[in-house]
Design a protein around this motif. Structure first.
Motif, mmCIF file in Angstrom:
data_model
loop_
_atom_site.group_PDB
_atom_site.id
_atom_site.type_symbol
_atom_site.label_atom_id
_atom_site.label_comp_id
_atom_site.label_asym_id
_atom_site.label_seq_id
_atom_site.Cartn_x
_atom_site.Cartn_y
_atom_site.Cartn_z
ATOM 1 N N VAL A 61 7.134 -8.255 -11.239
ATOM 2 C CA VAL A 61 6.555 -6.966 -10.862
ATOM 3 C C VAL A 61 6.617 -6.005 -12.043
ATOM 4 O O VAL A 61 7.661 -5.860 -12.687
ATOM 5 C CB VAL A 61 7.314 -6.372 -9.657
ATOM 6 N N VAL A 62 5.488 -5.354 -12.327
ATOM 7 C CA VAL A 62 5.429 -4.305 -13.342
ATOM 8 C C VAL A 62 5.544 -2.944 -12.662
ATOM 9 O O VAL A 62 6.345 -2.103 -13.059
ATOM 10 C CB VAL A 62 4.131 -4.392 -14.176
ATOM 11 N N SER A 63 4.730 -2.743 -11.618
ATOM 12 C CA SER A 63 4.759 -1.464 -10.902
ATOM 13 C C SER A 63 4.187 -1.640 -9.505
ATOM 14 O O SER A 63 3.470 -2.603 -9.224
ATOM 15 C CB SER A 63 3.960 -0.407 -11.667
ATOM 16 N N VAL A 64 4.510 -0.672 -8.633
ATOM 17 C CA VAL A 64 4.001 -0.643 -7.264
ATOM 18 C C VAL A 64 3.372 0.727 -7.032
ATOM 19 O O VAL A 64 3.988 1.750 -7.325
ATOM 20 C CB VAL A 64 5.140 -0.867 -6.240
ATOM 21 N N THR A 65 2.132 0.737 -6.509
ATOM 22 C CA THR A 65 1.451 1.991 -6.201
ATOM 23 C C THR A 65 0.966 1.936 -4.759
ATOM 24 O O THR A 65 0.250 1.009 -4.379
ATOM 25 C CB THR A 65 0.237 2.215 -7.135
ATOM 26 N N ASN A 66 1.370 2.916 -3.969
ATOM 27 C CA ASN A 66 0.939 2.992 -2.572
ATOM 28 C C ASN A 66 -0.254 3.914 -2.427
ATOM 29 O O ASN A 66 -0.312 4.974 -3.052
ATOM 30 C CB ASN A 66 2.096 3.489 -1.685
ATOM 31 N N PHE A 67 -1.208 3.492 -1.599
ATOM 32 C CA PHE A 67 -2.385 4.269 -1.235
ATOM 33 C C PHE A 67 -2.369 4.409 0.286
ATOM 34 O O PHE A 67 -1.591 3.728 0.961
ATOM 35 C CB PHE A 67 -3.658 3.560 -1.712
ATOM 36 N N PRO A 68 -3.225 5.256 0.854
ATOM 37 C CA PRO A 68 -3.194 5.435 2.304
ATOM 38 C C PRO A 68 -3.380 4.147 3.114
ATOM 39 O O PRO A 68 -2.786 3.993 4.170
ATOM 40 C CB PRO A 68 -4.352 6.414 2.573
ATOM 41 N N ASP A 69 -4.173 3.198 2.607
ATOM 42 C CA ASP A 69 -4.488 1.990 3.374
ATOM 43 C C ASP A 69 -3.990 0.682 2.753
ATOM 44 O O ASP A 69 -4.161 -0.378 3.333
ATOM 45 C CB ASP A 69 -6.002 1.900 3.578
ATOM 46 N N ARG A 70 -3.384 0.757 1.573
ATOM 47 C CA ARG A 70 -2.991 -0.477 0.882
ATOM 48 C C ARG A 70 -1.904 -0.172 -0.150
ATOM 49 O O ARG A 70 -1.651 0.979 -0.481
ATOM 50 C CB ARG A 70 -4.189 -1.114 0.178
ATOM 51 N N THR A 71 -1.312 -1.246 -0.638
ATOM 52 C CA THR A 71 -0.356 -1.153 -1.739
ATOM 53 C C THR A 71 -0.842 -2.075 -2.837
ATOM 54 O O THR A 71 -1.304 -3.188 -2.563
ATOM 55 C CB THR A 71 1.056 -1.572 -1.291
ATOM 56 N N GLU A 72 -0.765 -1.621 -4.070
ATOM 57 C CA GLU A 72 -1.140 -2.453 -5.219
ATOM 58 C C GLU A 72 0.096 -2.709 -6.069
ATOM 59 O O GLU A 72 0.800 -1.772 -6.458
ATOM 60 C CB GLU A 72 -2.228 -1.762 -6.043
ATOM 61 N N ILE A 73 0.341 -3.977 -6.322
ATOM 62 C CA ILE A 73 1.470 -4.380 -7.151
ATOM 63 C C ILE A 73 0.906 -4.989 -8.428
ATOM 64 O O ILE A 73 0.200 -6.007 -8.383
ATOM 65 C CB ILE A 73 2.375 -5.405 -6.432
ATOM 66 N N GLU A 74 1.183 -4.350 -9.555
ATOM 67 C CA GLU A 74 0.783 -4.915 -10.844
ATOM 68 C C GLU A 74 1.808 -5.976 -11.211
ATOM 69 O O GLU A 74 3.015 -5.730 -11.168
ATOM 70 C CB GLU A 74 0.715 -3.845 -11.926
#
Length: 170
Positions: A61-74
Motif C-alpha cells: 500500500v502506498v496510500s488510501v483515499t476515501n470518496f463518498p462512494d468508494r475507496t482508492e488504494i494506490e
C-alpha cells in the motif's frame, strides 16, 4: 550390513523440494480462465489492450483515499508468489489503483502493508508519482486481502544453505 532403503542422490533433491513446497499455503483466489498475465506497468502503456480483463495483483500500500462512494488504494505492484502473496524483496512492476466500493478504514491499510486484490481492469487514470507523470491502471476490486506478518511468513521454510558464518536476529 546393507541399508534397507537407498535413494540415488539425484532423487533426493526433488524429493526434498516437494516436501518443502507441500508446506506452502494454497493461493487465496481462484485464477480466472481469462486472467491478464501482464504487469501493471505493461497495462499502463496500452490500457485499451486489456480493457475489462481479470487480474490478481498485489504489492504494498502506498496510500488510501476515501470518496463518498468508494475507496482508492494506490499500490506499488510486486510479483506474487505461489500463494499470491507479494514478494516483498522483488523489483516493483509499476503501480495501480485498487477501487473498492464504499468506505475502507485507512488504518487497516497502512502504507507499506502487503495486499493482494482480485478484480477487473476498469480503465486508467493519469496522475503523478512525485513530480513524474504516471498512468495508473484502475482495478475494480471484487476481493482484497491485506496480509498479516504471520501470513507473510507462514509456510516459508527457515532452511538456508551456504558457507560461512551468519547471525539471524528477529
Amino acid at each position: 550390513m546393507r541399508p534397507l532403503l537407498r535413494f540415488p542422490p539425484l532423487l533426493l533433491a526433488p524429493l526434498a523440494a516437494l516436501m518443502l513446497s507441500a508446506c506452502a499455503p494454497a493461493p487465496i483466489y481462484k485464477v480466472p480462465a481469462n486472467a491478464v498475465a501482464a504487469t501493471p506497468m505493461q497495462v499502463a502503456r496500452t490500457p485499451e489492450n486489456y480493457a475489462h480483463g481479470q487480474v490478481i495483483w498485489g504489492g504494498t500500500v502506498v496510500s488510501v483515499t476515501n470518496f463518498p462512494d468508494r475507496t482508492e488504494i494506490e499500490v506499488l505492484a510486486l510479483p506474487l508468489d505461489g500463494s499470491q502473496r507479494p514478494r516483498l524483496n522483488a523489483t516493483a512492476s509499476g503501480r495501480f489503483i485498487a477501487v473498492i466500493p464504499g468506505y475502507v478504514e485507512p488504518l487497516n491499510y497502512p502504507p507499506g502493508a502487503p495486499i493482494t486484490v482480485s478484480g477487473t481492469l476498469n480503465g486508467s487514470r493519469a496522475g503523478h508519482v512525485g513530480e513524474a507523470s504516471y498512468v495508473f491502471p484502475l482495478v475494480k476490486v471484487v476481493q482484497a486481502h491485506r496480509w498479516t506478518a504471520s501470513e507473510m511468513t507462514q509456510g516459508r521454510n527457515n532452511v538456508h544453505f551456504g558457507l560461512g558464518l551468519g547471525v539471524g536476529i528477529r
